[in-house]
Write an enzyme that holds these catalytic residues in place. Structure first.
Site, mmCIF file in Angstrom:
data_model
loop_
_atom_site.group_PDB
_atom_site.id
_atom_site.type_symbol
_atom_site.label_atom_id
_atom_site.label_comp_id
_atom_site.label_asym_id
_atom_site.label_seq_id
_atom_site.Cartn_x
_atom_site.Cartn_y
_atom_site.Cartn_z
ATOM 1 N N GLU A 1 0.802 -1.239 -0.270
ATOM 2 C CA GLU A 1 0.029 0.147 -0.055
ATOM 3 C C GLU A 1 0.927 1.208 -0.066
ATOM 4 O OE1 GLU A 1 -3.062 0.064 -0.442
ATOM 5 O OE2 GLU A 1 -3.576 -1.976 -0.025
ATOM 6 N N ASN B 1 1.178 3.853 -3.190
ATOM 7 C CA ASN B 1 1.041 5.404 -2.923
ATOM 8 C C ASN B 1 1.927 6.222 -3.229
ATOM 9 O OD1 ASN B 1 -1.501 4.812 -1.937
ATOM 10 N ND2 ASN B 1 -0.991 5.468 0.177
ATOM 11 N N ARG C 1 -9.276 4.267 -7.799
ATOM 12 C CA ARG C 1 -8.528 3.786 -6.381
ATOM 13 C C ARG C 1 -9.738 3.684 -5.637
ATOM 14 N NH1 ARG C 1 -4.436 1.709 -8.236
ATOM 15 N NH2 ARG C 1 -4.229 1.398 -6.040
HETATM 16 N N1 ATP Z 1 2.929 9.093 -1.013
HETATM 17 C C1 ATP Z 1 1.845 9.937 -1.361
HETATM 18 N N2 ATP Z 1 1.992 11.094 -1.950
HETATM 19 C C2 ATP Z 1 1.011 12.077 -2.056
HETATM 20 N N3 ATP Z 1 0.038 11.826 -1.539
HETATM 21 C C3 ATP Z 1 -0.517 10.729 -1.128
HETATM 22 C C4 ATP Z 1 0.443 9.507 -0.829
HETATM 23 N N4 ATP Z 1 -0.152 8.493 -0.056
HETATM 24 C C5 ATP Z 1 -1.404 8.948 -0.240
HETATM 25 N N5 ATP Z 1 -1.810 10.159 -0.694
HETATM 26 C C6 ATP Z 1 -3.074 10.662 -0.755
HETATM 27 O O1 ATP Z 1 -3.592 10.166 0.329
HETATM 28 C C7 ATP Z 1 -4.898 9.674 -0.409
HETATM 29 C C8 ATP Z 1 -5.384 8.518 0.349
HETATM 30 O O2 ATP Z 1 -4.372 7.266 0.441
HETATM 31 P P1 ATP Z 1 -5.180 5.905 0.426
HETATM 32 O O3 ATP Z 1 -3.770 4.838 0.059
HETATM 33 O O4 ATP Z 1 -5.898 5.588 1.633
HETATM 34 O O5 ATP Z 1 -6.189 5.813 -0.878
HETATM 35 P P2 ATP Z 1 -5.566 5.751 -2.369
HETATM 36 O O6 ATP Z 1 -4.365 5.466 -2.802
HETATM 37 O O7 ATP Z 1 -6.460 7.003 -3.021
HETATM 38 O O8 ATP Z 1 -6.789 4.455 -2.760
HETATM 39 P P3 ATP Z 1 -6.358 2.862 -2.682
HETATM 40 O O9 ATP Z 1 -5.059 2.820 -1.805
HETATM 41 O O10 ATP Z 1 -7.711 2.415 -2.313
HETATM 42 O O11 ATP Z 1 -5.791 2.530 -4.009
HETATM 43 C C9 ATP Z 1 -4.598 9.375 -1.776
HETATM 44 O O12 ATP Z 1 -5.869 9.607 -2.698
HETATM 45 C C10 ATP Z 1 -3.727 10.484 -1.924
HETATM 46 O O13 ATP Z 1 -4.319 11.715 -2.280
HETATM 47 MG MG MG Z 2 -3.301 3.926 -1.827
#
Ligand code: ATP
Ligand code: MG
Lengths: 102, 142
Positions: free
Chosen positions: B48, B52, B106
């Protein structure tokens, strides 16, 4: 590497996935399934996950996307045979409330 | 608590490295003889955080991801860092089902999974500078 095979029976499309379902793998699965859905009508999409050894939220996004697509086409979707670790991710993401998992 | 072992790697922001990173973290953690379920939880959480960094941090463009693993007697701490776009509102990002990229299908479940599969999750981020995820998992004594 993720392997995708499928079986068509009347209007039921069963997709068998084998391997690890992560962000790297989902694009190919999405394209393969969506192509099958336009080829000829599908009333029920079954995703057989018995051979999936790993899945993270990328797999959840893929499943929700296909579920919404099936719903918009007037059909439905089921998940079959997920292993314990896969089931844990499905449940924690609330997918067990959205569709049948057997 | 004194660390008993430590490793650090860096790799390119490419989706093929998602499996590489989680396998490396699990292999390192294996020294503590965790259960298969504990290893599966660790792999999912690492996947995860790395995903990200690739999708959000570096927006699927070039970049370097850093992963450090520190082993203690009965736990592992994993630090995953990117020097990408950063997170503007961390509280909002942590809300289950929140995603800034719904068009990429996502689910917004990444942080919720990290939080539930690990024992602690800390997010440090600065807009324009990058993001550092620190998470710890305890392994049960067997
Ligand atoms: N490394 C990162 N850099 C920039 N923004 C991030 C990062 N990690 C997370 N985010 C932000 O936080 C939000 C939530 O992250 P999360 O992993 O919970 O959901 P997601 O990645 O959008 O969906 P999923 O993980 O279910 O595929 C993301 O949509 C993004 O906007
Ligand atoms: Mg994610």
């Amino acid at each position: 590497m993720l392997e995708i095979t499928f079986k068509r029976q009347n209007r039921i499309l069963t997709v068998y996935l084998k391997g690890e379902l992560d962000h790297h793998a989902v694009l190919k699965v999405k394209e393969t399934i969506d192509l099958q859905l336009v080829k000829s009508p599908v009333a029920l999409l079954i995703l057989d996950m018995s051979a999936v050894t790993f899945m993270d939220s990328s797999g959840v996004g893929l499943i929700v996307g296909r579920y919404n697509k099936m719903k918009s086409l007037g059909g439905s979707m089921k998940i079959a045979n997920p292993g314990l670790n896969i089931l844990k991710v499905l449940k924690m993401s609330g997918l067990s409330r959205l569709m049948e998992i057997s | 608590m004194q660390p008993i072992n430590r490793m650090k790697i860096e790799f390119e922001s490419k989706s093929v490295n998602e499996s590489f990173a989680r396998i490396v973290a699990a292999a390192f953690a294996s020294q503590l003889d965790p259960t298969l379920e504990e290893l599966a939880d660790l792999k999912t959480a690492v996947s995860e955080a790395v995903t990200n960094a690739i999708i959000h941090g570096y927006e699927q463009k070039e970049g370097t991801i850093y992963m450090e693993c520190i082993l203690y007697e009965d736990s592992i701490t994993v630090i995953i860092e990117d020097h990408g776009v950063g997170i503007e509102d961390i509280e909002k990002a942590r809300i289950p089902a929140f995603t800034s990229k719904p068009e990429l299908e996502r689910a917004g479940m990444g942080f919720a999974i990290m939080e539930s599969f690990m024992d602690s999750l800390d997010i440090e981020s600065q807009k324009g500078a990058g993001t550092k995820i620190t998470m710890t998992k305890k392994f049960k004594k067997r």
